[in-house]
Design a protein around this motif. Sequence first.
Motif, PDB file in Angstrom:
ATOM      1  N   SER A  84       0.825  -1.213   0.000  1.00 34.23           N
ATOM      2  CA  SER A  84       0.000   0.000   0.000  1.00 34.23           C
ATOM      3  C   SER A  84       0.862   1.267   0.000  1.00 34.23           C
ATOM      4  O   SER A  84       0.509   2.262  -0.633  1.00 34.23           O
ATOM      5  CB  SER A  84      -0.931   0.009   1.214  1.00 34.23           C
ATOM      6  N   GLY A  85       1.994   1.240   0.697  1.00 27.79           N
ATOM      7  CA  GLY A  85       2.892   2.383   0.712  1.00 27.79           C
ATOM      8  C   GLY A  85       3.536   2.610  -0.643  1.00 27.79           C
ATOM      9  O   GLY A  85       3.695   3.758  -1.084  1.00 27.79           O
ATOM     10  N   VAL A  86       3.902   1.522  -1.314  1.00 27.65           N
ATOM     11  CA  VAL A  86       4.487   1.615  -2.645  1.00 27.65           C
ATOM     12  C   VAL A  86       3.468   2.199  -3.618  1.00 27.65           C
ATOM     13  O   VAL A  86       3.787   3.108  -4.400  1.00 27.65           O
ATOM     14  CB  VAL A  86       4.995   0.236  -3.118  1.00 27.65           C
ATOM     15  N   ILE A  87       2.228   1.726  -3.567  1.00 28.02           N
ATOM     16  CA  ILE A  87       1.183   2.231  -4.459  1.00 28.02           C
ATOM     17  C   ILE A  87       0.920   3.713  -4.192  1.00 28.02           C
ATOM     18  O   ILE A  87       0.825   4.521  -5.122  1.00 28.02           O
ATOM     19  CB  ILE A  87      -0.114   1.413  -4.294  1.00 28.02           C
ATOM     20  N   SER A  88       0.804   4.073  -2.927  1.00 31.92           N
ATOM     21  CA  SER A  88       0.546   5.463  -2.565  1.00 31.92           C
ATOM     22  C   SER A  88       1.682   6.377  -3.037  1.00 31.92           C
ATOM     23  O   SER A  88       1.446   7.438  -3.617  1.00 31.92           O
ATOM     24  CB  SER A  88       0.374   5.572  -1.051  1.00 31.92           C
ATOM     25  N   ALA A  89       2.915   5.961  -2.800  1.00 30.12           N
ATOM     26  CA  ALA A  89       4.063   6.762  -3.203  1.00 30.12           C
ATOM     27  C   ALA A  89       4.163   6.868  -4.725  1.00 30.12           C
ATOM     28  O   ALA A  89       4.483   7.940  -5.257  1.00 30.12           O
ATOM     29  CB  ALA A  89       5.345   6.165  -2.618  1.00 30.12           C
ATOM     30  N   GLU A  90       3.879   5.778  -5.412  1.00 28.35           N
ATOM     31  CA  GLU A  90       3.917   5.803  -6.882  1.00 28.35           C
ATOM     32  C   GLU A  90       2.923   6.823  -7.423  1.00 28.35           C
ATOM     33  O   GLU A  90       3.237   7.616  -8.315  1.00 28.35           O
ATOM     34  CB  GLU A  90       3.604   4.424  -7.457  1.00 28.35           C
ATOM     35  N   SER A  91       1.729   6.819  -6.867  1.00 24.19           N
ATOM     36  CA  SER A  91       0.695   7.756  -7.303  1.00 24.19           C
ATOM     37  C   SER A  91       1.130   9.207  -7.061  1.00 24.19           C
ATOM     38  O   SER A  91       1.030  10.057  -7.949  1.00 24.19           O
ATOM     39  CB  SER A  91      -0.605   7.451  -6.562  1.00 24.19           C
ATOM     40  N   ARG A  92       1.630   9.483  -5.857  1.00 19.31           N
ATOM     41  CA  ARG A  92       2.060  10.852  -5.531  1.00 19.31           C
ATOM     42  C   ARG A  92       3.251  11.285  -6.380  1.00 19.31           C
ATOM     43  O   ARG A  92       3.320  12.437  -6.828  1.00 19.31           O
ATOM     44  CB  ARG A  92       2.401  10.967  -4.046  1.00 19.31           C
ATOM     45  N   ALA A  93       4.193  10.388  -6.633  1.00 15.84           N
ATOM     46  CA  ALA A  93       5.354  10.733  -7.461  1.00 15.84           C
ATOM     47  C   ALA A  93       4.908  11.113  -8.870  1.00 15.84           C
ATOM     48  O   ALA A  93       5.404  12.093  -9.435  1.00 15.84           O
ATOM     49  CB  ALA A  93       6.344   9.567  -7.491  1.00 15.84           C
ATOM     50  N   GLY A  94       3.979  10.355  -9.425  1.00 14.29           N
ATOM     51  CA  GLY A  94       3.466  10.671 -10.751  1.00 14.29           C
ATOM     52  C   GLY A  94       2.720  11.997 -10.786  1.00 14.29           C
ATOM     53  O   GLY A  94       2.876  12.789 -11.721  1.00 14.29           O
ATOM     54  N   GLN A  95       1.927  12.266  -9.761  1.00 15.84           N
ATOM     55  CA  GLN A  95       1.172  13.519  -9.696  1.00 15.84           C
ATOM     56  C   GLN A  95       2.088  14.737  -9.638  1.00 15.84           C
ATOM     57  O   GLN A  95       1.726  15.817 -10.097  1.00 15.84           O
ATOM     58  CB  GLN A  95       0.268  13.529  -8.465  1.00 15.84           C
ATOM     59  N   HIS A  96       3.280  14.563  -9.068  1.00 11.96           N
ATOM     60  CA  HIS A  96       4.200  15.688  -8.889  1.00 11.96           C
ATOM     61  C   HIS A  96       5.391  15.642  -9.855  1.00 11.96           C
ATOM     62  O   HIS A  96       6.418  16.295  -9.621  1.00 11.96           O
ATOM     63  CB  HIS A  96       4.678  15.754  -7.431  1.00 11.96           C
TER      64      HIS A  96
END
Length: 121
Positions: A84-96
């Motif tokens: 879940s942390g990997v998915i969350s971080a991946e999403s935020r990295a892409g957004q920024h």
Amino acid sequence: MSIELNQPALRHARALIRDGKVVRDERDDWSEAAPTADEENSFIEREGWTEYSHWHLGVDRREDGETKQAYSFPFGDFTRVHRSGVISAESRAGQHDHYEIRDALRALLDLIDKDDKGEKD
């Protein structure tokens, strides 16, 4: 903000995954699984800033390396990688627009899912 991929953290995450130190949880579980500020502080006191940095795929070298502001994109609870942390971080990295970090996280997720023969924690 000048955030770059933290290569030692990436190596650390890969090693944890290879060793089976993974929680195969779902995306929305990260809000409950992410370490609290108090847990982070305790970890830093016990293990130091270098070990703390190994749990974050983003590093801002313009920030003081002994502050939490220097580190971003956490992926685990200081003992295991959380899917879940990997998915969350991946999403935020892409957004920024942190594409190198996003791609590294996507590769970690692929590694987790490829070896998804263990039980869901």
